[in-house]
Design an enzyme around this catalytic site. Structure first.
Site, short mmCIF file in Angstrom:
data_model
loop_
_atom_site.label_atom_id
_atom_site.label_comp_id
_atom_site.label_asym_id
_atom_site.label_seq_id
_atom_site.Cartn_x
_atom_site.Cartn_y
_atom_site.Cartn_z
N GLU A 129 -1.32 -8.96 3.76
CA GLU A 129 -1.20 -9.31 5.19
C GLU A 129 -2.57 -9.42 5.85
O GLU A 129 -2.70 -10.13 6.86
CB GLU A 129 -0.31 -8.28 5.91
CG GLU A 129 -0.98 -6.98 6.35
CD GLU A 129 -1.31 -6.03 5.21
OE1 GLU A 129 -0.97 -6.33 4.04
OE2 GLU A 129 -1.91 -4.97 5.48
N HIS A 131 -3.68 -5.44 0.26
CA HIS A 131 -3.12 -5.81 1.57
C HIS A 131 -3.07 -7.33 1.77
O HIS A 131 -3.96 -7.90 2.42
CB HIS A 131 -3.94 -5.16 2.70
CG HIS A 131 -3.70 -3.69 2.83
ND1 HIS A 131 -2.70 -3.17 3.62
CD2 HIS A 131 -4.30 -2.63 2.24
CE1 HIS A 131 -2.70 -1.85 3.54
NE2 HIS A 131 -3.66 -1.49 2.70
N CYS A 138 0.84 -1.20 0.00
CA CYS A 138 0.00 0.00 0.00
C CYS A 138 0.88 1.26 0.00
O CYS A 138 1.57 1.52 -0.96
CB CYS A 138 -0.99 -0.04 1.16
SG CYS A 138 -2.32 1.16 0.97
#
Ligand code: MN
Length: 266
Positions: free
Chosen positions: A241, A239, A134
């Protein structure tokens, strides 16, 4: 031999044994992955989603506090085998790509901009593998001469996809087309299309010299970039994660590749 001398000898022997063990551990153990700290007042912290994703992929996460002291950064870079640049605030457009601030520009944090730019440039110069996520992907682009959309809705005229989702972080809301034979394509196991989450109102506009775009959303917004001439410096706009830390393995390959790069670097 008096008691004091015996103790000293024993202490020295233990010290030598432990330092030997440490060196051995470092060679045989898991790679250490730096995670750039985010801005929380009074803390040097990074979200657990990043930290846990590094662990799940087989690395040892080490949060890197904000600093612009080059001696500090050098010492930290000596200690790590790979680096994750985390998400966060908007980037100062005037200072980093010579544009007046758009009316919809969000919060900017000058000290974090300075830290991130310095950290990523010094890491890449030292050949340390870097994954930008990001803001981390955007700062990678800006640090090497690229530009950003400061605010997608008002600046990217053809954009029609909602890039700031109101849904859980491990839930995908828009699709991306992935460039075949790119790092991302390989990390995802050879898929040309995949659904991702989306939490951004900025995005890469002009890609930095020496980098290429490897994924777009349907409205043409850049969703991944990679540095040419290496397979260990790349960034994603979404994202991963958010998925990996919740046990979803669809995007685990992105973190696994960082661990592979870090193991090769050691
Ligand atoms: Mn998006």
């Amino acid at each position: 031999m008096n008691k004091f001398f015996k103790c000293t000898l024993a202490f020295l022997a233990l010290t030598v044994a432990f330092s030997g063990l440490r060196a051995q551990d470092r060679n045989a153990g898991k790679p250490i992955i730096g995670v750039s700290a985010t801005t929380e007042s009074g803390l040097a912290a990074a979200p657990l989603t990043y930290v846990n994703s590094v662990k799940i992929a087989g690395g040892v996460p080490l949060v890197i506090p904000m600093t612009t002291d080059e001696d500090q950064i050098n010492a930290i870079l000596e200690a790590i085998d790979g680096l994750v640049m985390t998400g966060g605030e908007d980037i100062d457009p005037l200072k980093y790509f010579g544009e007046e601030p758009n009316l919809h520009l969000g919060t900017i944090v000058p000290e974090r901009d300075a830290f991130d730019v310095k950290l990523i440039r010094m890491a890449v110069a030292k050949g340390i593998p870097v994954l930008g996520i990001c803001r981390g992907e955007q700062i990678m682009n800006v640090a090497f001469g690229g530009t950003l959309y400061q605010d997608i809705p008002s600046q990217a005229k053809d954009s029609y996809v909602k890039h700031n989702q109101n849904a859980p972080r491990n839930y995908a809301t828009h699709s991306i087309d992935v460039e075949p034979n790119s790092l991302l394509y390989n990390q995802l196991g050879g898929v040309k299309k995949i659904n991702v989450n989306s939490y951004h109102h900025q995005a890469v506009k002009d890609v930095a010299p020496g980098f290429r775009v490897t994924a777009y959303s349907k409205d043409g917004i850049v969703e991944a970039i990679e540095k040419e001439g290496t397979d260990c410096v790349w960034g994603v706009q979404f994202h991963p994660e958010g998925f990996v830390s919740s046990g979803n393995t669809d995007f685990l390959g992105i973190f696994k590749h960082l661990i592979d790069c870090a193991n090769r670097k050691r």
